[in-house]
Motif scaffolding. Structure first.
Motif, PDB file in Angstrom:
ATOM      1  N   HIS A  69     -46.505 -34.417   7.883  1.00 31.43           N
ATOM      2  CA  HIS A  69     -46.333 -34.046   6.480  1.00 31.43           C
ATOM      3  C   HIS A  69     -45.128 -34.767   5.903  1.00 31.43           C
ATOM      4  N   ILE A  70     -45.344 -35.464   4.796  1.00 30.54           N
ATOM      5  CA  ILE A  70     -44.257 -36.113   4.064  1.00 30.54           C
ATOM      6  C   ILE A  70     -43.969 -35.257   2.836  1.00 30.54           C
ATOM      7  N   PRO A  71     -42.879 -34.489   2.838  1.00 26.00           N
ATOM      8  CA  PRO A  71     -42.645 -33.522   1.762  1.00 26.00           C
ATOM      9  C   PRO A  71     -42.505 -34.206   0.391  1.00 26.00           C
ATOM     10  N   ARG A  80     -49.871 -43.768  -8.078  1.00 25.18           N
ATOM     11  CA  ARG A  80     -49.541 -44.684  -6.991  1.00 25.18           C
ATOM     12  C   ARG A  80     -48.074 -45.126  -7.046  1.00 25.18           C
ATOM     13  N   ASN A  81     -47.483 -45.149  -8.223  1.00 24.21           N
ATOM     14  CA  ASN A  81     -46.058 -45.530  -8.324  1.00 24.21           C
ATOM     15  C   ASN A  81     -45.181 -44.490  -7.631  1.00 24.21           C
ATOM     16  N   VAL A  82     -45.509 -43.225  -7.836  1.00 27.34           N
ATOM     17  CA  VAL A  82     -44.779 -42.153  -7.157  1.00 27.34           C
ATOM     18  C   VAL A  82     -45.012 -42.262  -5.650  1.00 27.34           C
ATOM     19  N   GLY A  83     -46.264 -42.502  -5.267  1.00 32.35           N
ATOM     20  CA  GLY A  83     -46.605 -42.616  -3.850  1.00 32.35           C
ATOM     21  C   GLY A  83     -45.824 -43.719  -3.157  1.00 32.35           C
ATOM     22  N   LYS A  84     -45.692 -44.859  -3.813  1.00 34.00           N
ATOM     23  CA  LYS A  84     -44.940 -45.981  -3.227  1.00 34.00           C
ATOM     24  C   LYS A  84     -43.482 -45.603  -3.001  1.00 34.00           C
ATOM     25  N   GLN A  85     -42.903 -44.911  -3.975  1.00 36.81           N
ATOM     26  CA  GLN A  85     -41.502 -44.496  -3.852  1.00 36.81           C
ATOM     27  C   GLN A  85     -41.332 -43.514  -2.685  1.00 36.81           C
ATOM     28  N   VAL A  86     -42.282 -42.575  -2.568  1.00 37.26           N
ATOM     29  CA  VAL A  86     -42.214 -41.589  -1.491  1.00 37.26           C
ATOM     30  C   VAL A  86     -42.342 -42.284  -0.139  1.00 37.26           C
ATOM     31  N   GLU A  88     -41.459 -45.403   0.644  1.00 45.00           N
ATOM     32  CA  GLU A  88     -40.217 -46.135   0.929  1.00 45.00           C
ATOM     33  C   GLU A  88     -39.125 -45.186   1.406  1.00 45.00           C
ATOM     34  N   GLU A  89     -39.098 -43.986   0.844  1.00 42.74           N
ATOM     35  CA  GLU A  89     -38.082 -43.005   1.229  1.00 42.74           C
ATOM     36  C   GLU A  89     -38.321 -42.438   2.633  1.00 42.74           C
ATOM     37  N   ASN A  90     -39.569 -42.545   3.114  1.00 40.94           N
ATOM     38  CA  ASN A  90     -39.925 -41.901   4.384  1.00 40.94           C
ATOM     39  C   ASN A  90     -40.493 -42.867   5.419  1.00 40.94           C
TER      40      ASN A  90
END
Length: 368
Positions: A69-71, A80-86, A88-90
């Motif tokens: 799970h990626i919180p 998809r822009n939000v997904g890409k950022q998430v 990169e963070e994880n």
């Protein structure tokens, strides 16, 4: 023995992965994962990745240790822009999960092209895997209904392009348009296509780690997938009675046997045909004639034969495509969808002028 990694990204990828695990347990009850041994010949590691915890909780045949799970709230909302950022963070957390399971000989990353988490994570994950490791990474991408909505269609256009540019060693296409032919309610339709993909994946994994009369292996699969435009699909047919093997091969190559709409004889570049069954049903003349007919149209065809006593013929075909008219059609629809979303955004910008009109009475009170 091959070491295989299968990753399911996002809701669709998770559910296909769960169907593969169900197939690996022999379609037993969901409790089989606690006490039964999976029937993979290879050493197979599976990982389900999602930002939506509820999607992971719904998985019935995937062990808890294989769910990552990626919180991020409850998903990324098809953005998809939000997904890409998430991602990169994880990404270190995700790649560490892979590192802990390896080493691998080959990996398959399964995703929908249309949603948020899967379609945004997959290009970045494939790129990361290719930069860190030297094993081939293949992407199995599920395409949406064409009428599924403008956001999903534009996501598909960009996701598919980015996956192709990610360094993936090939894209295997499956198409939810098949759901229209499966009938029943929505849930049974989705379960149906997930089961179709799972059955083909299990057959492919089994064949790459089996002793054959005529051998196909991971190297042959890599050669097939390196052909054409980097796009492929899988055909499959399982006879439920004594059926000529030539008919089984023809049915696996027919549109009804494929996961993606294409004419193999016209659009394919290379192919691999794997035939399994009892010697009684495996006429070498029939097999040779069908393979020659296929190779005359597509070029090189690898063939493998697995003898299984008492089994009716089963045929799996992996074919790469030089062209894909259905992809061109999909992108035409996606371009219209992108235009519609742009127009909506412009209209919203124009509606801000209305906000200015409302703001003229800010601080004023009505008088009666």
């Amino acid at each position: 023995m091959l070491n295989v990694l299968i990753i399911g990204n996002g809701q669709c990828g998770n559910r296909v992965l769960d169907a593969i695990n169900k197939e690996a347990f022999g379609k037993k009850s969901k409790f089989a994962k606690f006490y039964s041994k999976q029937k993979y010949k290879s050493n197979v590691e599976t990982i389900a990745i999602n930002t939506a915890i509820n999607d992971l909780k719904e998985l019935e045949f995937t062990k808890a240790k294989d769910r990552v799970h990626i919180p991020h709230l409850h998903g990324v909302g098809a953005n998809r822009n939000v997904g890409k950022q998430v991602f990169e963070e994880n990404k270190e957390h995700i790649t560490r999960k892979v590192e802990d399971r390896g080493p691998f000989d080959v990996a398959f990353v399964i995703t929908s092209s249309s949603g948020g988490t899967g379609s945004s994570f997959t290009p970045l994950l494939v790129k990361e895997l290719k930069e860190r490791y030297d094993f081939p990474v293949y992407s199995l991408v599920v395409l949406p209904f064409r009428e599924e909505g403008t956001l999903y269609l534009q996501n598909t256009a960009f996701s598919l392009k980015e996956i192709r540019e990610s360094g993936t060693d090939g894209i295997i296409l499956a198409d939810n348009q098949f759901l229209k032919d499966l009938g029943g309610n929505v849930q049974s339709a989705y379960d149906g296509i997930n089961g179709m993909i799972a059955e083909r994946m299990m057959f492919l994994l089994d064949s790459m780690d089996s002793e054959m009369m005529m051998v196909t292996d991971l190297g042959d699969f890599q050669t097939v997938m390196a052909g054409g435009a980097g796009l492929a699909t899988i055909g499959y047919y399982r006879a439920d009675k004594d059926l000529p093997v030539k008919t089984a091969i023809q049915n696996a190559l027919a549109p009804s046997g494929l996961l993606f709409s294409t004419n193999v004889y016209e659009e394919a570049s290379r192919a691999m045909v794997i035939i399994k069954g009892d010697n009684e049903y495996l006429s070498i003349d029939d097999i040779s004639n069908e393979i020659e007919k296929l190779s005359a149209n597509v070029g090189h065809v690898f063939k493998g034969i697995i003898v299984r006593k008492g089994e009716y013929p089963q045929v799996l075909v992996v074919s790469t495509m030089e062209s894909a008219s259905e992809i061109e059609n999909l992108y035409n629809v996606a371009i219209d969808a992108i235009g519609q979303e742009r127009e909506k955004k412009n209209r919203i910008e124009n509606e801000k002028e209305v906000d200015k009109a409302f703001s003229k009475i800010d601080g004023l009170e009505p008088h009666y």
